[in-house]
Design an enzyme around this catalytic site. Structure first.
Site, PDB file in Angstrom:
ATOM      1  CE  LYS A  37      -3.342   2.778   2.381  1.00 20.92           C
ATOM      2  NZ  LYS A  37      -3.782   3.259   3.701  1.00 20.92           N
ATOM      3  CG  ASN A  97      -5.884   2.119  11.548  1.00 25.46           C
ATOM      4  OD1 ASN A  97      -4.703   2.342  11.354  1.00 25.46           O
ATOM      5  ND2 ASN A  97      -6.274   1.549  12.668  1.00 25.46           N
TER       6      ASN A  97
END
Length: 263
Positions: free
Chosen positions: A105, A214
């Site tokens: 990522k 997150n």
């Protein structure tokens, strides 16, 4: 298996088929127990790990990677905390060495206050990493032009931000994300800024292929319960997209039939 998916409705990234359309980050949890409970409740298959934030100097010490069940989750190394293309490339290479995965990522951040992605640095790093055989999942602003250019050089996904990292602002404006989705030839993962499951549902309703969450989970009073709620939100949004919403109308329309009404 998540209820909103089936064998005919899988998310496929770089040839990897996934049942879950929710990805989780692993930062900001108060402790490892809360993180592992949240991962379990989320139904996620991909979890991201910031390579720069691992203490790799002590070979006998435990790191975040030791707290994750590698048999259940696919580890996605990320380059969080990198402010230049060169730094992100270096961390991506380190992540490949540490995890054995060529997936990354890609995050190249432009400033320390708003943590917005650097479009030029992101493109430069993506081009080099793709040439080196990485499967690149780039984090970007909601920029359709950049999204097109990244796809043209071979990124595996496009990951536009909903709003600034960790802000919980949700999707205050998603017109450009809708353009990215409309033009995409690879999966679109809405990443950063989602605060509650309804915002993840909205992202899925407008056509996103997945969401990455997150802070909203890690900083909830009950992370596991919030992870389960996000799982349901993503599933509901995907089901709503597949079901097809009713058209918007300028005027009211009676829900009961008008024929055969008793006078």
């Amino acid at each position: 298996m998540p209820r909103a998916t089936s064998a005919h409705d899988q998310l496929v990234i770089a040839g990897k088929a996934l049942r879950s359309r929710l990805m989780l980050g692993t930062g900001k949890y108060r402790n490892a127990d809360e993180m592992t409970a949240a991962l379990d409740a989320s139904g996620a298959e991909i979890v991201t790990v910031a390579i720069r934030r691992l203490d790799l100097d002590n070979p006998t010490g435990r790191t975040l990677l030791d707290e994750i069940d590698w048999s259940r989750f696919t580890i996605l190394p990320n380059t969080a905390g990198c402010y230049t293309a060169d730094d992100a490339i270096r961390v991506a290479r380190l992540g490949r060495e540490v995890t054995g995965s060529n997936w990354v990522k890609l995050e190249v951040i432009s400033d320390q206050k708003y943590l917005l992605p650097d479009p030029i640095g992101t493109f430069e790093a993506a081009r080099i990493l793709i040439d080196e055989g990485f499967v690149v999942l780039p984090y970007i602003n909601d920029d359709p032009a950049l999204a097109r250019q990244l796809q043209e050089i071979g990124t595996a996904t496009i990951m536009p931000m909903a709003s600034p990292i960790g802000s919980g602002q949700g999707l205050p404006y998603f017109g450009q994300i809708m353009i990215i989705i409309e033009e995409a030839s690879v999966p679109v993962v809405v990443d950063a800024g989602l605060g509650v499951p309804s915002e993840a549902a909205l992202a899925m309703e407008i056509g996103a292929d997945a969401c990455l969450v997150n802070t909203a989970i890690a900083q909830a009073r009950d992370p596991a319960r919030m992870a389960d709620a996000f799982r349901l939100g993503v599933e509901a949004g995907r089901s709503a997209l597949l079901a097809g919403r009713m058209p918007r109308r300028a005027y009211a329309s009676a829900s009961s039939p008008t024929e055969g009404v008793i006078e």
